[in-house]
Design a protein around this motif. Structure first.
Motif, PDB file in Angstrom:
ATOM      1  N   PRO A   1       0.807  -1.233   0.000  1.00 17.51           N
ATOM      2  CA  PRO A   1       0.000   0.000   0.000  1.00 17.51           C
ATOM      3  C   PRO A   1       0.834   1.275   0.000  1.00 17.51           C
ATOM      4  CG  PRO A   1      -0.043  -1.065   2.154  1.00 17.51           C
ATOM      5  CD  PRO A   1       0.629  -2.019   1.218  1.00 17.51           C
ATOM      6  N   ASN A   2       2.100   1.180   0.431  1.00 19.57           N
ATOM      7  CA  ASN A   2       2.934   2.384   0.446  1.00 19.57           C
ATOM      8  C   ASN A   2       3.217   2.911  -0.961  1.00 19.57           C
ATOM      9  OD1 ASN A   2       3.205   2.417   3.281  1.00 19.57           O
ATOM     10  ND2 ASN A   2       4.811   0.850   3.177  1.00 19.57           N
ATOM     11  N   LEU A   3       3.133   1.996  -1.946  1.00 21.49           N
ATOM     12  CA  LEU A   3       3.382   2.438  -3.325  1.00 21.49           C
ATOM     13  C   LEU A   3       2.259   3.333  -3.848  1.00 21.49           C
ATOM     14  CD1 LEU A   3       4.677  -0.891  -4.903  1.00 21.49           C
ATOM     15  CD2 LEU A   3       6.033   1.104  -4.218  1.00 21.49           C
ATOM     16  N   TYR A   4       1.093   3.222  -3.249  1.00 19.04           N
ATOM     17  CA  TYR A   4      -0.075   3.910  -3.803  1.00 19.04           C
ATOM     18  C   TYR A   4      -0.761   4.822  -2.775  1.00 19.04           C
ATOM     19  CZ  TYR A   4       0.689  -0.003  -6.951  1.00 19.04           C
ATOM     20  OH  TYR A   4       1.271  -0.919  -7.802  1.00 19.04           O
ATOM     21  N   GLU A   5      -0.091   5.164  -1.696  1.00 21.93           N
ATOM     22  CA  GLU A   5      -0.716   6.034  -0.705  1.00 21.93           C
ATOM     23  C   GLU A   5      -0.839   7.452  -1.269  1.00 21.93           C
ATOM     24  OE1 GLU A   5       0.560   8.544   1.427  1.00 21.93           O
ATOM     25  OE2 GLU A   5       2.494   8.746   0.406  1.00 21.93           O
ATOM     26  N   THR A   6      -1.914   8.133  -0.868  1.00 18.10           N
ATOM     27  CA  THR A   6      -2.241   9.462  -1.411  1.00 18.10           C
ATOM     28  C   THR A   6      -2.137  10.561  -0.359  1.00 18.10           C
ATOM     29  OG1 THR A   6      -4.590   9.068  -0.945  1.00 18.10           O
ATOM     30  CG2 THR A   6      -3.776   8.490  -3.144  1.00 18.10           C
TER      31      THR A   6
END
Length: 706
Positions: free
Chosen positions: A495-500
């Motif tokens: 999820p760290n790759l796609y956190e906003t």
């Protein structure tokens, strides 16, 4: 060949047209010059207009046009725009009339003591009697009496002037409120909210002020007063078309004419009304002079053009000019249409739309003080050039609203909220789309040794329902399904790759909207969220000031138009028989009373805060001398947002209800409570504890100590 041409020119009796008059040729040259000027300004601003159109698309769908429709989109830009509009324009503004500060007294120093002293001297002089010979007061020869009389007369004249100005201002307030509520088909509030939304979306929004006169149709008016003016104009145009023997659609026009006349005859009254009209042109339809330095007030502009698109029939109805084929066809988006372009419509609609749309320009030239009406490609004026239809002190009846002003020598139009959020919106969509693709790629998949299962067995395992038994025929000797079918190892979703979170931080920095205001749960602490919200409120308050300043300019110009155009008969019909309306010249209109919008009156009110502040001020106000009780009641009702009318509730000279209750007659068997034995204040004469009663007024009831 040259000789033949010369002969034709000198022989108008051989079927050729006579040479044009010099003024006709001059008009054509002027029209061509103005059209070239307007096209040049439009081409100069085309890059900015292109950005505006891109911003409109981005605000509508949350992504640019080249973003595939099947991709993930979270339209945080559109949500931000709607929240900003709700915060900035929650209700119609309250216009109040202000009179310029002036020294209205030539003799009086505006001191109450000096006026009372002069009044006493005059009264004493009048009591001395009149001279039987001259009929003047006996004290008229006294210099002191003369000075006192001059001061009293000066006060009376000044007060009369102020009272007249106050009543004129109240009349202007009523007229402005009336006409803002009379706009149709879209009311003023809805149109203003749309204009604020347009300003946040494209960087600028416009309001154009007009005045609708009886039996006159103005080309710029989109929101009209509720009347039958357009219907009457359409009937007149149909009548002219039906009378034309060469008209191929004569029978159709006759039938439509009969239906329109029948519809008008069914109306008991046919209204033709006059008054203020507010139009809201699109951001790409106002073309400033390329020399403009600032949109607010059009600083540095020599001319400003407003663009409209009409069908040829509408041009004929409005201006009485038959364009024929002498105009350039335009599409609905305002671009010039190729003559070969055809629409995917049936033949009847194609015939009606054969000529496309005409591009009409309303060109305000400040240098000459003239307004020109032109049509792109038409060689004559649609209407004779003349002064503007309405008088506005700054000449321009168009007002611009902007929120993100920056200092830029090359770009006139400020960036919109959509443009500021463009990169964050794109990054948010890319992050969510990447997460979607990764989750799809991370779904379970299975593999099997080549030749271990036949095709039917593969399909059976791939489509098997949960908790069902699938029979298969292994092609090898080993029937162990765990060896025949194995799970393919796949990477997990990080999820760290796609956190906003960082993207939303950028939104907060750029647009002033934090994650919590979009409805999401922020991971920030309460203190951090409070600080961010304070920053957002400060930004909104600044935009509210911009909106109030814009509305004040509009209200002031509206007041000038009303003073110029409205007759006393019209004013009294709308505002009442007690209305006061002066007859002023243009210089007096610009110098005297003007309308302005009460600060913050268009924003979302904080009613709880207002009531709390009022409750703190009220104890001090009721103890101050000379405070009008009626004013206190009116202000209290206004803060409570109550629509009660105090006119019937107030009786001049009546004591308060508490005082009347204190003077109520007591029962005869209790003479100690007789009001006449208690004094003028009744029960209020009873001794009270110093500092008032003990305890507080709690929400669950009175907790005062007896």
């Amino acid at each position: 060949m040259l000789e033949d041409d010369a002969m034709v020119e000198t022989a108008p009796d051989q079927g050729t047209e006579a040479p044009e008059r010099p003024q006709q040729e001059g008009e054509r040259l002027l029209v061509a010059k103005l059209q070239k000027r307007i096209r040049g300004d439009k081409e100069f601003h085309e890059p900015a207009f292109k950005k505006m159109r891109e911003d409109m698309v981005l605000a509508r769908r949350g992504a640019p046009e080249d973003w595939p429709a099947s991709n993930y989109v979270a339209n945080i830009t559109g949500r931000h725009i709607n929240q900003k509009v709700a915060a900035l324009y929650a209700k119609d503004p309250k216009a109040v009339a202000r009179r310029r500060e002036r020294l209205d007294f030539a003799v009086w120093d505006e001191s109450e003591a000096s006026f009372m002293q002069a009044l006493q001297i005059v009264q004493m002089g009048m009591q001395a009697g009149l001279d039987p010979m001259t009929g003047q007061p006996l004290a008229a020869s006294d210099p002191t009496f003369q000075q006192a009389m001059q001061l009293v007369q000066d006060v009376q004249q000044g007060m009369d002037a102020r009272e007249t100005a106050t009543r004129i201002g109240k009349t202007m307030e009523l007229l402005f409120d009336y006409f803002t509520k009379e706009q149709t088909p879209v009311d003023f509030k809805t149109s203003m909210k749309q204009m604020v939304r347009r300003s946040a979306t494209t960087g600028v929004g416009y309001l154009k002020l007009g005045f609708q006169r009886e039996l006159e149709q103005d080309p710029q008016i989109a929101e009209r007063l509720a009347d039958f003016r357009s219907q009457i104009a359409h009937v007149e145009n149909l009548a002219n078309e039906a009378a034309d023997e060469n008209n191929p659609h004569r029978e159709t026009d006759n039938a439509e004419l009969e239906a329109s006349i029948a519809a008008l005859q069914e109306q008991e009254y046919v209204l033709a009304r006059e008054g203020l009209v507010f139009d809201f042109p699109d951001s790409t339809r106002v073309i400033p002079d390329r020399m403009t330095k600032h949109l607010t007030g059009f600083v540095g502009a020599r001319w400003v053009t407003v663009e409209y698109l009409y069908t040829p029939d509408e041009v004929k109805e409005i201006f009485g000019v038959d364009l024929g084929k002498e105009f350039k066809e335009h599409s609905l988006d305002g671009t010039e249409r190729d003559s070969q372009t055809t629409l995917d419509l049936d033949e009847e609609v194609k015939e009606e739309d054969h000529h496309g749309l005409a591009c009409v320009w309303e060109h305000y030239d400040r240098q000459s003080g003239t307004v020109y009406y032109l049509c792109d490609g038409h060689k004559s004026f649609l209407r004779a050039p003349g002064a503007p239809d309405i008088y506005v002190e700054d000449f321009w009846p168009v007002f611009a609203l902007t929120f993100n002003e920056v200092e830029d020598e090359k770009n006139l139009f400020p960036p919109s909220d959509v443009r500021l959020m463009k990169d964050m919106q794109a990054e948010y969509n890319r992050a969510r789309q990447g997460l979607r693709e990764h989750r799809q790629a991370a779904r379970p998949r299975f593999g099997s040794p080549k030749g271990a299962l036949d095709d039917d067995d593969k399909v059976a395992f791939a489509t098997a329902e949960p908790f069902t038994v699938t029979e298969f025929n292994p092609l090898g000797d080993d029937p162990d399904v765990r060896k025949l079918i194995q799970a393919v190892p796949i990477p997990g979703v990080d999820p760290n790759l796609y956190e906003t979170g960082q993207t939303m931080q950028d939104v907060q920095l750029v647009a002033g909207a934090q994650e919590a205001t979009f409805g999401a749960v922020s991971k920030a602490t309460a203190t951090e969220s409070s600080i961010a919200e304070s920053s957002r409120v400060a930004s909104v308050d600044s935009n509210v000031d911009d909106l109030d300043a814009f509305l004040t300019r509009v209200a002031r110009a509206s007041g000038q138009v009303l003073l110029r155009e409205m007759s006393i008969e019209q004013v009294k019909e709308i505002a009442g028989v007690g209305a006061v309306w002066p007859q002023m010249g243009l210089d007096e209109i610009a110098k005297e009373i003007f309308l302005e919008v009460e600060a913050g009156s268009s924003g979302r009110p904080n009613q709880a805060q207002e009531i709390r502040n009022w409750k703190e001020m009220l104890p001090f106000l009721v103890q101050m001398p000379n405070i009008a009780p009626t004013w206190l009641a009116r202000e209290t009702l206004r803060r409570l947002d109550d629509k009660m009318d105090l006119t019937q509730a107030i009786t001049e000279g009546a004591p308060s209800i508490i005082a009347m209750n204190g003077l109520t007659q007591a029962a005869p068997q209790d003479p100690a409570n007789a009001p006449e034995a208690q004094g003028g204040e009744g029960a209020n004469n009873a001794p009270a504890a110093p500092g008032g009663p003990a305890g507080t007024d709690a929400g669950m009831g009175n907790n005062q100590v007896p």
